[in-house]
Design a protein around this motif. Structure first.
Motif, PDB file in Angstrom:
ATOM      1  N   ILE A 315       0.827  -1.213   0.000  1.00 45.85           N
ATOM      2  CA  ILE A 315       0.000   0.000   0.000  1.00 45.85           C
ATOM      3  C   ILE A 315       0.858   1.257   0.000  1.00 45.85           C
ATOM      4  CG2 ILE A 315      -1.671   1.334   1.361  1.00 45.85           C
ATOM      5  CD1 ILE A 315      -2.880  -1.319   2.279  1.00 45.85           C
ATOM      6  N   SER A 316       1.938   1.258   0.765  1.00 47.83           N
ATOM      7  CA  SER A 316       2.768   2.470   0.876  1.00 47.83           C
ATOM      8  C   SER A 316       3.649   2.681  -0.345  1.00 47.83           C
ATOM      9  CB  SER A 316       3.646   2.397   2.122  1.00 47.83           C
ATOM     10  OG  SER A 316       4.624   1.376   2.004  1.00 47.83           O
ATOM     11  N   GLY A 317       4.013   1.589  -1.038  1.00 45.97           N
ATOM     12  CA  GLY A 317       4.931   1.698  -2.163  1.00 45.97           C
ATOM     13  C   GLY A 317       6.377   1.824  -1.743  1.00 45.97           C
ATOM     14  N   LEU A 318       6.656   1.661  -0.452  1.00 43.83           N
ATOM     15  CA  LEU A 318       8.028   1.762   0.050  1.00 43.83           C
ATOM     16  C   LEU A 318       8.655   0.382   0.146  1.00 43.83           C
ATOM     17  CD1 LEU A 318       7.466   4.306   2.984  1.00 43.83           C
ATOM     18  CD2 LEU A 318       8.040   4.804   0.599  1.00 43.83           C
ATOM     19  N   SER A 319       9.944   0.361   0.323  1.00 45.42           N
ATOM     20  CA  SER A 319      10.634  -0.908   0.534  1.00 45.42           C
ATOM     21  C   SER A 319      10.400  -1.364   1.977  1.00 45.42           C
ATOM     22  CB  SER A 319      12.132  -0.757   0.283  1.00 45.42           C
ATOM     23  OG  SER A 319      12.713   0.077   1.273  1.00 45.42           O
ATOM     24  N   ARG A 336       5.855  11.845  16.483  1.00 47.58           N
ATOM     25  CA  ARG A 336       6.390  11.982  15.117  1.00 47.58           C
ATOM     26  C   ARG A 336       5.242  12.109  14.121  1.00 47.58           C
ATOM     27  NH1 ARG A 336       8.538  12.272  10.408  1.00 47.58           N
ATOM     28  NH2 ARG A 336      10.341  11.031   9.777  1.00 47.58           N
ATOM     29  N   LEU A 337       5.271  13.176  13.318  1.00 50.73           N
ATOM     30  CA  LEU A 337       4.261  13.401  12.286  1.00 50.73           C
ATOM     31  C   LEU A 337       4.886  13.214  10.911  1.00 50.73           C
ATOM     32  CD1 LEU A 337       2.502  16.585  13.741  1.00 50.73           C
ATOM     33  CD2 LEU A 337       1.709  14.221  13.846  1.00 50.73           C
ATOM     34  N   PRO A 338       4.099  12.788   9.916  1.00 46.47           N
ATOM     35  CA  PRO A 338       4.646  12.634   8.562  1.00 46.47           C
ATOM     36  C   PRO A 338       5.076  13.982   8.002  1.00 46.47           C
ATOM     37  CG  PRO A 338       2.252  12.393   8.546  1.00 46.47           C
ATOM     38  CD  PRO A 338       2.667  12.420   9.976  1.00 46.47           C
ATOM     39  N   SER A 339       6.264  14.014   7.378  1.00 43.46           N
ATOM     40  CA  SER A 339       6.817  15.288   6.925  1.00 43.46           C
ATOM     41  C   SER A 339       7.164  15.309   5.436  1.00 43.46           C
ATOM     42  CB  SER A 339       8.084  15.610   7.737  1.00 43.46           C
ATOM     43  OG  SER A 339       9.017  14.536   7.643  1.00 43.46           O
ATOM     44  N   LYS A 344       4.306  10.209   4.642  1.00 44.41           N
ATOM     45  CA  LYS A 344       2.856  10.316   4.433  1.00 44.41           C
ATOM     46  C   LYS A 344       2.297   9.015   3.870  1.00 44.41           C
ATOM     47  CE  LYS A 344       2.421  15.331   3.779  1.00 44.41           C
ATOM     48  NZ  LYS A 344       2.055  16.417   2.835  1.00 44.41           N
ATOM     49  N   ALA A 345       3.058   8.381   2.975  1.00 45.03           N
ATOM     50  CA  ALA A 345       2.628   7.103   2.398  1.00 45.03           C
ATOM     51  C   ALA A 345       2.551   6.020   3.474  1.00 45.03           C
ATOM     52  CB  ALA A 345       3.587   6.677   1.292  1.00 45.03           C
ATOM     53  N   MET A 346       3.494   6.048   4.420  1.00 42.32           N
ATOM     54  CA  MET A 346       3.471   5.064   5.508  1.00 42.32           C
ATOM     55  C   MET A 346       2.283   5.284   6.428  1.00 42.32           C
ATOM     56  SD  MET A 346       5.350   2.443   5.941  1.00 42.32           S
ATOM     57  CE  MET A 346       5.216   2.217   7.709  1.00 42.32           C
ATOM     58  N   ASP A 347       1.998   6.545   6.765  1.00 45.07           N
ATOM     59  CA  ASP A 347       0.840   6.814   7.619  1.00 45.07           C
ATOM     60  C   ASP A 347      -0.463   6.458   6.905  1.00 45.07           C
ATOM     61  OD1 ASP A 347       2.218   7.607   9.860  1.00 45.07           O
ATOM     62  OD2 ASP A 347       1.094   9.468  10.113  1.00 45.07           O
ATOM     63  N   PHE A 348      -0.496   6.679   5.601  1.00 46.54           N
ATOM     64  CA  PHE A 348      -1.674   6.279   4.809  1.00 46.54           C
ATOM     65  C   PHE A 348      -1.879   4.772   4.922  1.00 46.54           C
ATOM     66  CE2 PHE A 348      -3.859   4.735   1.113  1.00 46.54           C
ATOM     67  CZ  PHE A 348      -4.783   5.709   0.779  1.00 46.54           C
ATOM     68  N   ALA A 349      -0.796   4.003   4.740  1.00 42.36           N
ATOM     69  CA  ALA A 349      -0.898   2.540   4.795  1.00 42.36           C
ATOM     70  C   ALA A 349      -1.310   2.074   6.189  1.00 42.36           C
ATOM     71  CB  ALA A 349       0.431   1.910   4.392  1.00 42.36           C
ATOM     72  N   ASP A 401      -4.641  13.870   3.616  1.00 48.36           N
ATOM     73  CA  ASP A 401      -4.911  14.560   2.360  1.00 48.36           C
ATOM     74  C   ASP A 401      -6.119  13.962   1.639  1.00 48.36           C
ATOM     75  OD1 ASP A 401      -2.730  16.221   2.725  1.00 48.36           O
ATOM     76  OD2 ASP A 401      -1.354  14.897   1.643  1.00 48.36           O
ATOM     77  N   ASN A 402      -6.415  12.689   1.900  1.00 46.51           N
ATOM     78  CA  ASN A 402      -7.502  12.039   1.185  1.00 46.51           C
ATOM     79  C   ASN A 402      -8.120  10.924   2.041  1.00 46.51           C
ATOM     80  OD1 ASN A 402      -9.266  10.913  -0.685  1.00 46.51           O
ATOM     81  ND2 ASN A 402      -7.816  11.101  -2.387  1.00 46.51           N
ATOM     82  N   PRO A 403      -8.977  11.291   2.994  1.00 46.36           N
ATOM     83  CA  PRO A 403      -9.584  10.276   3.870  1.00 46.36           C
ATOM     84  C   PRO A 403     -10.458   9.276   3.126  1.00 46.36           C
ATOM     85  CG  PRO A 403     -10.539  12.447   4.251  1.00 46.36           C
ATOM     86  CD  PRO A 403      -9.358  12.660   3.385  1.00 46.36           C
ATOM     87  N   GLN A 404     -11.097   9.726   2.025  1.00 50.14           N
ATOM     88  CA  GLN A 404     -11.915   8.788   1.256  1.00 50.14           C
ATOM     89  C   GLN A 404     -11.041   7.677   0.661  1.00 50.14           C
ATOM     90  OE1 GLN A 404     -15.554   8.834   0.612  1.00 50.14           O
ATOM     91  NE2 GLN A 404     -14.887   6.740   0.161  1.00 50.14           N
ATOM     92  N   ALA A 405      -9.850   8.030   0.217  1.00 50.12           N
ATOM     93  CA  ALA A 405      -8.946   7.031  -0.335  1.00 50.12           C
ATOM     94  C   ALA A 405      -8.488   6.042   0.735  1.00 50.12           C
ATOM     95  CB  ALA A 405      -7.730   7.713  -0.971  1.00 50.12           C
ATOM     96  N   ILE A 406      -8.302   6.528   1.962  1.00 50.97           N
ATOM     97  CA  ILE A 406      -7.956   5.622   3.072  1.00 50.97           C
ATOM     98  C   ILE A 406      -9.072   4.608   3.273  1.00 50.97           C
ATOM     99  CG2 ILE A 406      -7.646   5.473   5.577  1.00 50.97           C
ATOM    100  CD1 ILE A 406      -6.111   8.077   5.479  1.00 50.97           C
TER     101      ILE A 406
END
Length: 464
Positions: A315-319, A336-339, A344-349, A401-406
């Motif tokens: 979901i995050s697209g990270l390694s 710690r907040l996403p910066s 941000k991708a990790m918090d989304f996931a 940024d996009n709660p509907q996408a979450i």
């Protein structure tokens, strides 16, 4: 101008909301850190000063408060068998705003009592047996509970034939007892409202007094209730409406916090297909569940354990190395907040998988059973597939940024046997007003529902 002050003594923040009943609008809101270690009125007074800076020295015609300070009631429950009485006990506890630490089934042991003493609960819920059914287990458990060394009140909500005997066994200076109706008087029929009422009464008498709230009776008046019970009241009102104002129908709510994730459903949850049989306990129309191991910071590891690192990476697209690094960071720094894009991708996931896990655990499940005449389906719990609105609250969702996408990601790739909503729209409680509106509903339902429709009535179709 008729202004009501609504107060939520939270575990971290004390939040104040001033509402104008004549114009049915929120005038101002303020918050301060909850001073639970000393006297919570200190934090209240700091927040009140901030509110007066916005409004001037305004007078309030009513002050209503709820609280989850220090986590609310820490409860242990015991029942006869896990699939029946013990589950009924948990539903009663959640509905009253308590946090169930542990449940026991069958006969308690001396080791169980030692574990209960280690937990040192705020309240013990003793259940077991339908009315006229098994009474030996609940009486055996009463005998052992009476030997517990730590003080806590005991709510007796089992077989009514054994209630007085259990009271005689347990009642003491350190274990005051409260007898109420059986949480399951008949097989598969819940009766949780009486137990909930007693739990809330104990909340008022014991927890609120211990935290200093009762010292200011002239300052805070009206009904004081657990914050989750207030949220549940608000959602119920918004769903069902009043005689004058139409509700918005069956709804759900997800409150994603740093340590826990709460899910509420205001829905019947009956099978939507005539070929499906409803099995087990009928769950209440107004249901709350709490996932104590799922949260964005303190319980981030629980999200990984439930969903798996592979899903977080997908979901995050990270390694996996980048994901592990961020998880390590937030385990050491809970603030710690996403910066940047990767965090941000990790918090989304994490948010999507926390919501997915909590929804699956809250909703019912469909089981296919093969018989000589073909396959039949058995439903346990609520069918929530038809719910088309989910209210989202909690920092990670409100500030996304996009709660509907979450939400869309959360409900994707879920097995059809899990009866979660299939295509819900996200509605944001960005002002965190649900607890305040639940309080207000005890005094002025019309103002409460109209304010909720104004402030949390819009769908989120994309970015904020």
């Amino acid at each position: 101008m008729q202004v009501v002050l609504l107060i939520d003594f939270g575990s971290t923040f004390t939040k104040l909301t001033a509402v104008d009943l004549e114009e049915r609008r929120i005038l101002a809101a303020a918050q301060s850190f909850t001073t639970v270690e000393s006297d919570v009125m200190q934090g209240f007074n700091h927040a009140l000063e901030k509110l007066h800076e916005q409004l001037g020295n305004m007078q309030f015609i009513k002050r209503l408060a709820c609280s989850s300070a220090a986590g609310g009631l820490r409860m242990v429950a015991s029942g006869l068998v896990p699939s029946l009485t013990a589950k009924a006990a948990k539903l009663a506890a959640f509905g009253a705003g308590a946090k169930v630490i542990k449940t026991f089934s069958y006969e308690l042991t001396e080791e169980d009592i030692a574990a209960i003493d280690d937990i040192a609960p705020d309240i013990f819920l003793l259940t077991g047996g339908t009315d006229g059914g098994n009474f030996k287990v609940i009486q055996h458990n009463a005998e052992l509970i009476s030997t517990a060394k730590k003080p806590f009140p005991v709510v007796i909500a089992g077989n009514r034939s054994a209630a007085k005997k259990c009271e005689e066994i347990i009642s003491s200076d350190i274990h005051p007892t409260y007898i109420t109706e059986n949480v399951m008087p008949e097989l598969n029929r819940l009766n949780i409202a009486p137990a909930q009422a007693v739990i809330r009464e104990i909340f008022l008498d014991r927890i609120v007094s211990a935290k200093g709230l009762s010292h200011e009776k002239a300052l805070i008046e009206g009904i004081i209730m657990p914050t989750p019970a207030s949220v549940l009241a608000a959602l119920s009102l918004l769903s069902k409406g009043t005689e004058k104002t139409k509700g918005i129908g069956e709804i759900m709510c997800v409150d994603l916090g740093g340590a826990t994730t709460d899910v509420y459903s205001i829905a019947k949850g009956y099978p939507l297909n005539s070929s499906v049989m409803l099995s087990g306990l009928r769950e209440p129309f107004e249901k709350r569940s709490v996932e104590g191991d799922i949260g964005m910071r303190y319980s981030a590891k629980g999200i990984v354990d439930a969903a798996g690192m592979e899903e977080i990476v997908n979901i995050s697209g990270l390694s996996s190395e980048e994901a592990e690094s961020y998880l390590c960071e937030i385990s050491h720094d809970k603030s710690r907040l996403p910066s940047d894009d990767s965090t941000k991708a990790m918090d989304f996931a994490l948010a999507a998988l926390a919501v997915r896990t909590a929804l699956i655990r809250h909703a019912g499940e469909l089981e296919r059973i093969y018989t000589p005449s073909g396959a039949v389906y058995k439903q346990q719990g609520k069918d929530l597939t038809g719910i088309d609105k989910i209210i989202l609250t909690g920092g990670a969702l409100v500030h996304s940024d996009n709660p509907q996408a979450i939400l869309d990601t959360a409900i994707s790739n879920i097995d059809e046997s899990n009866l979660v909503p299939r295509n819900p729209k996200a509605i944001l409680d960005s002002g965190y007003i649900l607890s305040a509106m639940g309080l207000l509903s005890t005094y002025d339902e019309e103002s409460a529902i109209n304010i909720m429709k104004q402030y949390i009535g819009g769908h989120v179709d994309g970015a904020n």
